[in-house]
Design a protein around this motif. Structure first.
Motif, mmCIF file in Angstrom:
data_model
loop_
_atom_site.group_PDB
_atom_site.id
_atom_site.type_symbol
_atom_site.label_atom_id
_atom_site.label_comp_id
_atom_site.label_asym_id
_atom_site.label_seq_id
_atom_site.Cartn_x
_atom_site.Cartn_y
_atom_site.Cartn_z
ATOM 1 N N ILE A 171 0.830 -1.194 0.000
ATOM 2 C CA ILE A 171 0.000 0.000 0.000
ATOM 3 C C ILE A 171 0.870 1.252 0.000
ATOM 4 C CG2 ILE A 171 -1.777 1.285 1.264
ATOM 5 C CD1 ILE A 171 -2.592 -1.416 2.508
ATOM 6 N N LYS A 172 0.552 2.182 -0.883
ATOM 7 C CA LYS A 172 1.247 3.462 -0.953
ATOM 8 C C LYS A 172 0.215 4.582 -1.112
ATOM 9 C CE LYS A 172 5.370 1.599 -1.075
ATOM 10 N NZ LYS A 172 6.285 1.705 0.097
ATOM 11 N N ARG A 173 0.608 5.785 -0.718
ATOM 12 C CA ARG A 173 -0.235 6.937 -1.052
ATOM 13 C C ARG A 173 -0.120 7.240 -2.543
ATOM 14 N NH1 ARG A 173 1.315 11.482 3.269
ATOM 15 N NH2 ARG A 173 3.341 10.525 3.024
ATOM 16 N N ARG A 174 1.108 7.311 -3.016
ATOM 17 C CA ARG A 174 1.366 7.503 -4.445
ATOM 18 C C ARG A 174 2.216 6.343 -4.932
ATOM 19 N NH1 ARG A 174 1.713 12.424 -2.011
ATOM 20 N NH2 ARG A 174 0.284 14.048 -2.747
ATOM 21 N N GLY A 175 1.670 5.559 -5.802
ATOM 22 C CA GLY A 175 2.355 4.363 -6.259
ATOM 23 C C GLY A 175 3.319 4.655 -7.392
ATOM 24 N N ASP A 176 4.605 4.400 -7.162
ATOM 25 C CA ASP A 176 5.587 4.585 -8.227
ATOM 26 C C ASP A 176 6.372 3.298 -8.437
ATOM 27 O OD1 ASP A 176 7.303 4.491 -6.064
ATOM 28 O OD2 ASP A 176 7.726 6.638 -6.070
ATOM 29 N N ILE A 177 7.381 3.352 -9.286
ATOM 30 C CA ILE A 177 8.134 2.160 -9.653
ATOM 31 C C ILE A 177 8.835 1.533 -8.449
ATOM 32 C CG2 ILE A 177 10.196 1.412 -10.927
ATOM 33 C CD1 ILE A 177 9.263 3.072 -13.263
ATOM 34 N N ASP A 178 9.315 2.361 -7.516
ATOM 35 C CA ASP A 178 9.992 1.814 -6.339
ATOM 36 C C ASP A 178 9.062 0.902 -5.544
ATOM 37 O OD1 ASP A 178 12.307 3.078 -6.964
ATOM 38 O OD2 ASP A 178 12.109 4.699 -5.509
ATOM 39 N N GLY A 179 7.791 1.280 -5.449
ATOM 40 C CA GLY A 179 6.830 0.451 -4.723
ATOM 41 C C GLY A 179 6.594 -0.878 -5.408
ATOM 42 N N VAL A 180 6.575 -0.867 -6.738
ATOM 43 C CA VAL A 180 6.413 -2.110 -7.496
ATOM 44 C C VAL A 180 7.627 -3.014 -7.287
ATOM 45 C CG1 VAL A 180 6.118 -3.119 -9.786
ATOM 46 C CG2 VAL A 180 4.951 -0.982 -9.201
ATOM 47 N N GLU A 181 8.819 -2.410 -7.311
ATOM 48 C CA GLU A 181 10.038 -3.192 -7.082
ATOM 49 C C GLU A 181 10.033 -3.805 -5.680
ATOM 50 O OE1 GLU A 181 12.119 -4.040 -9.210
ATOM 51 O OE2 GLU A 181 12.268 -2.538 -10.787
ATOM 52 N N GLN A 182 9.564 -3.036 -4.707
ATOM 53 C CA GLN A 182 9.493 -3.531 -3.337
ATOM 54 C C GLN A 182 8.563 -4.739 -3.249
ATOM 55 O OE1 GLN A 182 8.096 -0.583 -0.573
ATOM 56 N NE2 GLN A 182 8.245 -1.911 1.196
ATOM 57 N N LEU A 183 7.390 -4.639 -3.844
ATOM 58 C CA LEU A 183 6.443 -5.753 -3.826
ATOM 59 C C LEU A 183 7.000 -6.950 -4.591
ATOM 60 C CD1 LEU A 183 3.749 -7.028 -3.138
ATOM 61 C CD2 LEU A 183 2.712 -5.765 -5.043
ATOM 62 N N THR A 184 7.702 -6.708 -5.684
ATOM 63 C CA THR A 184 8.302 -7.800 -6.451
ATOM 64 C C THR A 184 9.272 -8.593 -5.597
ATOM 65 O OG1 THR A 184 8.086 -6.566 -8.529
ATOM 66 C CG2 THR A 184 9.694 -8.354 -8.486
ATOM 67 N N ARG A 185 10.086 -7.895 -4.797
ATOM 68 C CA ARG A 185 11.037 -8.592 -3.918
ATOM 69 C C ARG A 185 10.306 -9.437 -2.884
ATOM 70 N NH1 ARG A 185 13.679 -3.522 -4.442
ATOM 71 N NH2 ARG A 185 12.900 -2.789 -2.421
ATOM 72 N N TYR A 186 9.223 -8.890 -2.321
ATOM 73 C CA TYR A 186 8.437 -9.667 -1.364
ATOM 74 C C TYR A 186 7.882 -10.930 -2.022
ATOM 75 C CZ TYR A 186 8.347 -5.660 1.895
ATOM 76 O OH TYR A 186 8.694 -4.664 2.767
ATOM 77 N N LEU A 187 7.338 -10.783 -3.215
ATOM 78 C CA LEU A 187 6.723 -11.917 -3.907
ATOM 79 C C LEU A 187 7.746 -12.990 -4.240
ATOM 80 C CD1 LEU A 187 4.264 -10.037 -6.294
ATOM 81 C CD2 LEU A 187 3.637 -11.492 -4.360
ATOM 82 N N GLU A 188 8.940 -12.582 -4.675
ATOM 83 C CA GLU A 188 9.987 -13.553 -4.979
ATOM 84 C C GLU A 188 10.326 -14.384 -3.748
ATOM 85 O OE1 GLU A 188 13.261 -11.348 -6.515
ATOM 86 O OE2 GLU A 188 12.388 -11.121 -8.516
ATOM 87 N N LEU A 189 10.399 -13.729 -2.593
ATOM 88 C CA LEU A 189 10.738 -14.417 -1.354
ATOM 89 C C LEU A 189 9.581 -15.297 -0.870
ATOM 90 C CD1 LEU A 189 13.004 -14.625 0.782
ATOM 91 C CD2 LEU A 189 11.838 -12.838 2.054
ATOM 92 N N MET A 190 8.368 -14.752 -0.869
ATOM 93 C CA MET A 190 7.218 -15.484 -0.346
ATOM 94 C C MET A 190 6.877 -16.697 -1.196
ATOM 95 S SD MET A 190 4.937 -12.147 0.714
ATOM 96 C CE MET A 190 3.579 -13.006 1.507
ATOM 97 N N ASN A 191 7.122 -16.625 -2.497
ATOM 98 C CA ASN A 191 6.812 -17.762 -3.366
ATOM 99 C C ASN A 191 7.795 -18.904 -3.213
ATOM 100 O OD1 ASN A 191 4.391 -17.614 -5.109
ATOM 101 N ND2 ASN A 191 5.221 -15.600 -5.636
ATOM 102 N N ARG A 192 8.854 -18.692 -2.411
ATOM 103 C CA ARG A 192 9.756 -19.793 -2.083
ATOM 104 C C ARG A 192 9.314 -20.532 -0.825
ATOM 105 N NH1 ARG A 192 15.489 -17.180 -1.931
ATOM 106 N NH2 ARG A 192 14.490 -15.175 -2.265
ATOM 107 N N ASP A 193 8.264 -20.020 -0.173
ATOM 108 C CA ASP A 193 7.723 -20.659 1.031
ATOM 109 C C ASP A 193 6.625 -21.632 0.609
ATOM 110 O OD1 ASP A 193 6.483 -21.389 3.381
ATOM 111 O OD2 ASP A 193 6.482 -19.372 4.235
ATOM 112 N N PRO A 194 6.841 -22.946 0.771
ATOM 113 C CA PRO A 194 5.837 -23.920 0.321
ATOM 114 C C PRO A 194 4.514 -23.814 1.060
ATOM 115 C CG PRO A 194 7.540 -24.996 1.637
ATOM 116 C CD PRO A 194 8.018 -23.601 1.376
ATOM 117 N N LEU A 195 4.515 -23.186 2.225
ATOM 118 C CA LEU A 195 3.269 -23.035 2.977
ATOM 119 C C LEU A 195 2.424 -21.881 2.447
ATOM 120 C CD1 LEU A 195 4.565 -23.569 6.637
ATOM 121 C CD2 LEU A 195 3.497 -25.238 5.098
ATOM 122 N N LEU A 196 3.031 -20.986 1.656
ATOM 123 C CA LEU A 196 2.311 -19.837 1.110
ATOM 124 C C LEU A 196 2.081 -19.952 -0.392
ATOM 125 C CD1 LEU A 196 3.959 -16.765 2.901
ATOM 126 C CD2 LEU A 196 1.664 -17.654 3.277
ATOM 127 N N ALA A 197 3.068 -20.431 -1.095
ATOM 128 C CA ALA A 197 3.017 -20.437 -2.564
ATOM 129 C C ALA A 197 1.816 -21.221 -3.078
ATOM 130 C CB ALA A 197 4.311 -21.038 -3.116
#
Length: 231
Positions: free
Chosen positions: A160-186
């Protein structure tokens, strides 16, 4: 964290190619494996970088590199792609290492923090059948604003951001890469939610399979009903 001030040149190869000629720069090596190359001006952003997961190898220069004044070559390789960052060190001016410990994460201010609270309470804003699992879901690289599940039970990471820019997308991308390695979440999908989303950020998010949602702050607070508007 390891900080190295060095005279170096930098070459990036992979999805794109880039070259930084010889100059004095700050090399930042983080505990999560990321490597960032900074200059002393121009922007707070690194000139080039490699995000984890990646590996780094240190090697001696070949004859041509040695003749050019290179004393050491760092090769940082992305483990999921063919991307490669090569840092050719000519001279190390200073070096230090620090143990920063576990970071408590970003404390969000004002409207952004309230947006997170309101969206967690009204998670159906994202779609029918959505449910909130928890706010500030902690990962090894920081907290995801909201962990939710959609109508099929699939895990959804919401940034969640007030103003969504590319940095926020990159931040979420890093979270997703990490979380999708967790077999309990993926598998984990992503939602980038903001009061305003810049066109470049939307394009990047959608290219990465991340859904964009524009939030109406007043509607979430119950002060405005979009269905009763004339326009």
């Amino acid at each position: 964290m390891r900080l190295v001030i060095a005279k170096c040149s930098v070459d990036y190869a992979g999805r794109l190619t880039a070259h930084l000629p010889l100059a004095t720069r700050v090399l930042m090596l983080k505990a999560d494996g990321s490597v960032l190359v900074h200059s002393d001006g121009g922007s707070y952003k690194p000139l080039n970088w490699m995000s984890p997961p990646c590996t780094m190898k240190v090697a001696s220069p070949d004859d041509a590199q040695r003749a050019a004044g290179v004393t050491e070559v760092w090769t940082v390789e992305q483990t999921k792609t063919d991307d490669r960052l090569v840092i050719s060190i000519a001279e190390v001016l200073a070096e230090s290492s620090y143990d920063l410990g576990v970071d408590p994460g970003l404390v969000k201010d004002g409207v952004e923090s309230h947006l997170q609270e309101l969206l967690a309470e009204h998670i159906e804003t994202l779609g029918d059948g959505y449910s909130t699992v928890r706010r500030e879901y902690m990962t090894a690289i920081g907290p995801v604003d909201i962990l939710a599940r959609d109508s099929t039970g699939t895990a959804v990471a919401v940034e969640i951001k007030r103003r969504g820019d590319i940095d926020g997308v990159e931040q979420l991308t890093r979270y997703l890469e990490l979380m999708n390695r967790d077999p309990l979440l993926a598998p984990v999908t992503g939602v980038f939610a903001a009061q305003e989303i810049k066109p470049q950020a939307r394009t990047l998010a959608e290219d990465r399979g991340i859904r964009c949602v524009v939030l109406d702050y007043d509607a979430l607070r119950g002060m405005d009903d979009p269905e009763t508007r004339l326009f």
